[in-house]
Scaffold this motif. Structure first.
Motif, PDB file in Angstrom:
ATOM      1  N   ARG A 266      -9.070   0.299  -1.323  1.00  6.24           N
ATOM      2  CA  ARG A 266      -9.623   0.659  -2.630  1.00  6.24           C
ATOM      3  C   ARG A 266     -10.760   1.665  -2.478  1.00  6.24           C
ATOM      4  O   ARG A 266     -11.561   1.566  -1.563  1.00  6.24           O
ATOM      5  CB  ARG A 266     -10.114  -0.580  -3.356  1.00  6.24           C
ATOM      6  CG  ARG A 266      -8.978  -1.545  -3.656  1.00  6.24           C
ATOM      7  CD  ARG A 266      -9.471  -2.851  -4.264  1.00  6.24           C
ATOM      8  NE  ARG A 266      -8.403  -3.814  -4.335  1.00  6.24           N
ATOM      9  CZ  ARG A 266      -7.492  -3.862  -5.305  1.00  6.24           C
ATOM     10  NH1 ARG A 266      -7.546  -3.000  -6.299  1.00  6.24           N
ATOM     11  NH2 ARG A 266      -6.544  -4.774  -5.306  1.00  6.24           N
ATOM     12  N   ALA A 267     -10.805   2.641  -3.403  1.00  2.94           N
ATOM     13  CA  ALA A 267     -11.835   3.691  -3.347  1.00  2.94           C
ATOM     14  C   ALA A 267     -13.211   3.091  -3.595  1.00  2.94           C
ATOM     15  O   ALA A 267     -13.387   2.123  -4.277  1.00  2.94           O
ATOM     16  CB  ALA A 267     -11.530   4.762  -4.381  1.00  2.94           C
TER      17      ALA A 267
ATOM     18  N   THR B 115      -0.118  12.432  -5.202  1.00  3.62           N
ATOM     19  CA  THR B 115      -0.653  11.410  -6.094  1.00  3.62           C
ATOM     20  C   THR B 115       0.535  10.557  -6.531  1.00  3.62           C
ATOM     21  O   THR B 115       1.579  11.099  -6.910  1.00  3.62           O
ATOM     22  CB  THR B 115      -1.328  12.043  -7.328  1.00  3.62           C
ATOM     23  OG1 THR B 115      -2.431  12.827  -6.885  1.00  3.62           O
ATOM     24  CG2 THR B 115      -1.815  10.976  -8.296  1.00  3.62           C
TER      25      THR B 115
ATOM     26  N   VAL C 182      -7.129   4.955  -5.667  1.00  4.12           N
ATOM     27  CA  VAL C 182      -8.271   5.630  -6.280  1.00  4.12           C
ATOM     28  C   VAL C 182      -8.641   5.068  -7.642  1.00  4.12           C
ATOM     29  O   VAL C 182      -9.769   5.250  -8.104  1.00  4.12           O
ATOM     30  CB  VAL C 182      -8.055   7.158  -6.383  1.00  4.12           C
ATOM     31  CG1 VAL C 182      -7.954   7.764  -4.996  1.00  4.12           C
ATOM     32  CG2 VAL C 182      -6.849   7.505  -7.202  1.00  4.12           C
ATOM     33  N   SER C 183      -7.693   4.377  -8.299  1.00  2.00           N
ATOM     34  CA  SER C 183      -7.981   3.809  -9.614  1.00  2.00           C
ATOM     35  C   SER C 183      -6.979   2.702  -9.903  1.00  2.00           C
ATOM     36  O   SER C 183      -5.822   2.780  -9.501  1.00  2.00           O
ATOM     37  CB  SER C 183      -7.868   4.901 -10.686  1.00  2.00           C
ATOM     38  OG  SER C 183      -8.097   4.380 -11.971  1.00  2.00           O
TER      39      SER C 183
ATOM     40  N   CYS D   1       0.850  -1.193   0.000  1.00  2.00           N
ATOM     41  CA  CYS D   1       0.000   0.000   0.000  1.00  2.00           C
ATOM     42  C   CYS D   1       0.885   1.242   0.000  1.00  2.00           C
ATOM     43  O   CYS D   1       1.280   1.731   1.061  1.00  2.00           O
ATOM     44  CB  CYS D   1      -0.929   0.004   1.209  1.00  2.00           C
ATOM     45  SG  CYS D   1      -2.121  -1.332   1.198  1.00  2.00           S
TER      46      CYS D   1
ATOM     47  N   ARG E 149      -4.988   5.628  -0.103  1.00  2.00           N
ATOM     48  CA  ARG E 149      -6.201   5.170  -0.794  1.00  2.00           C
ATOM     49  C   ARG E 149      -5.860   4.881  -2.250  1.00  2.00           C
ATOM     50  O   ARG E 149      -5.240   5.702  -2.927  1.00  2.00           O
ATOM     51  CB  ARG E 149      -7.267   6.260  -0.704  1.00  2.00           C
ATOM     52  CG  ARG E 149      -8.605   5.869  -1.271  1.00  2.00           C
ATOM     53  CD  ARG E 149      -9.660   6.903  -0.929  1.00  2.00           C
ATOM     54  NE  ARG E 149      -9.425   8.162  -1.611  1.00  2.00           N
ATOM     55  CZ  ARG E 149     -10.221   8.641  -2.570  1.00  2.00           C
ATOM     56  NH1 ARG E 149     -11.305   7.993  -2.925  1.00  2.00           N
ATOM     57  NH2 ARG E 149      -9.944   9.790  -3.149  1.00  2.00           N
TER      58      ARG E 149
ATOM     59  N   TRP F 272      -2.673   6.103  -6.709  1.00  2.00           N
ATOM     60  CA  TRP F 272      -2.824   6.220  -5.259  1.00  2.00           C
ATOM     61  C   TRP F 272      -2.923   7.682  -4.842  1.00  2.00           C
ATOM     62  O   TRP F 272      -2.333   8.546  -5.470  1.00  2.00           O
ATOM     63  CB  TRP F 272      -1.612   5.636  -4.549  1.00  2.00           C
ATOM     64  CG  TRP F 272      -1.441   4.169  -4.680  1.00  2.00           C
ATOM     65  CD1 TRP F 272      -0.780   3.507  -5.676  1.00  2.00           C
ATOM     66  CD2 TRP F 272      -1.901   3.170  -3.780  1.00  2.00           C
ATOM     67  NE1 TRP F 272      -0.809   2.157  -5.429  1.00  2.00           N
ATOM     68  CE2 TRP F 272      -1.489   1.930  -4.278  1.00  2.00           C
ATOM     69  CE3 TRP F 272      -2.626   3.214  -2.590  1.00  2.00           C
ATOM     70  CZ2 TRP F 272      -1.772   0.731  -3.631  1.00  2.00           C
ATOM     71  CZ3 TRP F 272      -2.908   2.021  -1.943  1.00  2.00           C
ATOM     72  CH2 TRP F 272      -2.484   0.798  -2.469  1.00  2.00           C
ATOM     73  N   GLU F 273      -3.606   7.896  -3.749  1.00  2.00           N
ATOM     74  CA  GLU F 273      -3.628   9.197  -3.090  1.00  2.00           C
ATOM     75  C   GLU F 273      -2.997   9.022  -1.715  1.00  2.00           C
ATOM     76  O   GLU F 273      -3.203   8.005  -1.057  1.00  2.00           O
ATOM     77  CB  GLU F 273      -5.072   9.672  -2.932  1.00  2.00           C
ATOM     78  CG  GLU F 273      -5.196  10.978  -2.184  1.00  2.00           C
ATOM     79  CD  GLU F 273      -6.648  11.365  -1.995  1.00  2.00           C
ATOM     80  OE1 GLU F 273      -7.062  12.354  -2.613  1.00  2.00           O
ATOM     81  OE2 GLU F 273      -7.364  10.663  -1.238  1.00  2.00           O
TER      82      GLU F 273
END
Length: 137
Positions: free
Chosen positions: A136-137, A117, A34-35, A28, A32, A43-44
């Protein structure tokens, strides 16, 4: 390591050393996901002042962009600790050959939220690490 990073001395606290040992395979690389497509993971990272993202392992080619300015501290796999200052829009790229990786954490030591990002390329030299559904978002 960030080019303008300042190395700071001292041994890691016991809780940081223990977390490093526990999370050596953590894929990770953000707070988060995001896509995700068959080519990339986006990732954010959002960290309030004083917050940190724990140790994680980079195995894929990637780049990150700082969304806003800020300051952070990282503990690196070689046992060093560095502090960095980021500018809005600053972008860095990293590549890893077969078996290469980087493990580090990131703590916001600034006065404002730190936002990045990060984009990982899944067709890199190493296989992607698994990530749990919870990120995951």
């Amino acid at each position: 390591m960030h080019d303008d990073a300042l190395r700071v001395g001292g041994a890691w606290p016991a809780e940081i050393r223990a977390e490093f040992a526990r999370n050596r395979e953590n894929g990770c690389v953000g707070t988060r996901l995001v896509s995700e497509t068959d080519r990339v993971r986006v990732w954010e990272i959002r960290l309030a002042p004083g917050e940190r993202i724990g140790f994680h392992r980079h195995v894929l080619d990637y780049f990150w962009t700082a969304i806003n300015p800020g300051r952070a501290r990282s503990h690196l796999q070689d046992g060093s600790t560095v502090e960095s200052t980021y500018s809005a829009g600053e972008t860095r790229h990293a590549s890893y050959g077969p078996g290469e990786y980087k493990i580090h954490d990131l703590e916001n030591i600034g006065e404002t939220e730190l936002i990045f990002t990060t984009v990982e390329f899944l067709d890199s030299a190493n296989r992607p690490l698994p990530v749990p559904a919870a990120v995951r978002a």
